[in-house]
Design a protein around this motif. Structure first.
Motif, PDB file in Angstrom:
ATOM      1  N   UNK A  69       0.803  -1.213   0.000  1.00 23.48           N
ATOM      2  CA  UNK A  69       0.000   0.000   0.000  1.00 23.48           C
ATOM      3  C   UNK A  69       0.838   1.265   0.000  1.00 23.48           C
ATOM      4  N   UNK A  70       2.073   1.160  -0.490  1.00 23.89           N
ATOM      5  CA  UNK A  70       2.970   2.323  -0.569  1.00 23.89           C
ATOM      6  C   UNK A  70       3.134   3.050   0.751  1.00 23.89           C
ATOM      7  N   UNK A  71       3.422   2.308   1.787  1.00 25.44           N
ATOM      8  CA  UNK A  71       3.683   2.948   3.073  1.00 25.44           C
ATOM      9  C   UNK A  71       4.934   2.323   3.689  1.00 25.44           C
ATOM     10  N   UNK A  72       5.434   2.985   4.713  1.00 28.72           N
ATOM     11  CA  UNK A  72       6.665   2.554   5.370  1.00 28.72           C
ATOM     12  C   UNK A  72       6.464   2.557   6.870  1.00 28.72           C
ATOM     13  N   UNK A  73       7.228   1.686   7.532  1.00 25.78           N
ATOM     14  CA  UNK A  73       7.199   1.681   8.989  1.00 25.78           C
ATOM     15  C   UNK A  73       8.621   1.525   9.505  1.00 25.78           C
ATOM     16  N   UNK A  74       8.805   2.013  10.722  1.00 24.78           N
ATOM     17  CA  UNK A  74      10.099   1.932  11.392  1.00 24.78           C
ATOM     18  C   UNK A  74      10.420   0.472  11.673  1.00 24.78           C
TER      19      UNK A  74
END
Length: 123
Positions: A69-74
């Motif tokens: 979903x074109x997102x990023x997480x730490x």
């Protein structure tokens, strides 16, 4: 916890701008949350270009992971890297100007080395 020398090296070698550092801290606040680019832009009040460059930098540094979903997480690459992030955050909270100078000087040194590569040498 890492020693100050390790934290300084981490800051100088990993971050190209204060924006990258600020973005990392934003994402690290909730490691379970997946952030989209528009959410990061709105939260940092930064441009899309700045956020995209920061994401690319942090992703290459093993600090973020892309999610569907074109997102990023730490997601630091190791516990040691996570401890460096915690120590960097503490140093930034206590000495923000010192951290800014480290990052800026580091980038200035890279630019000088790049410029030196184009100097004509006397033979």
């Amino acid at each position: 916890m890492p020693v100050e020398k390790d934290v300084s090296e981490f800051l100088r070698s990993t971050f190209r701008s204060i924006w990258s550092l600020e973005l990392l801290f934003l994402l690290a606040d909730d490691a379970t949350r997946c952030w989209s680019c528009p959410e990061m832009v709105a939260s940092l009040r930064a441009s899309e270009l700045v956020v995209n460059q920061a994401v690319d930098n942090l992703n290459a540094g093993g600090l973020l992971v892309p999610e569907p979903g074109d997102c990023f997480r730490y997601a630091p690459a190791s516990k040691e890297v996570h401890l460096l992030v915690i120590s960097a955050r503490s140093l930034y909270a206590h000495s923000p100007d010192a951290v800014r100078r480290m990052i800026i000087r580091s980038q200035s040194n890279h630019l000088l080395k790049f410029a030196d590569a184009f100097k004509f040498r006397k033979g």
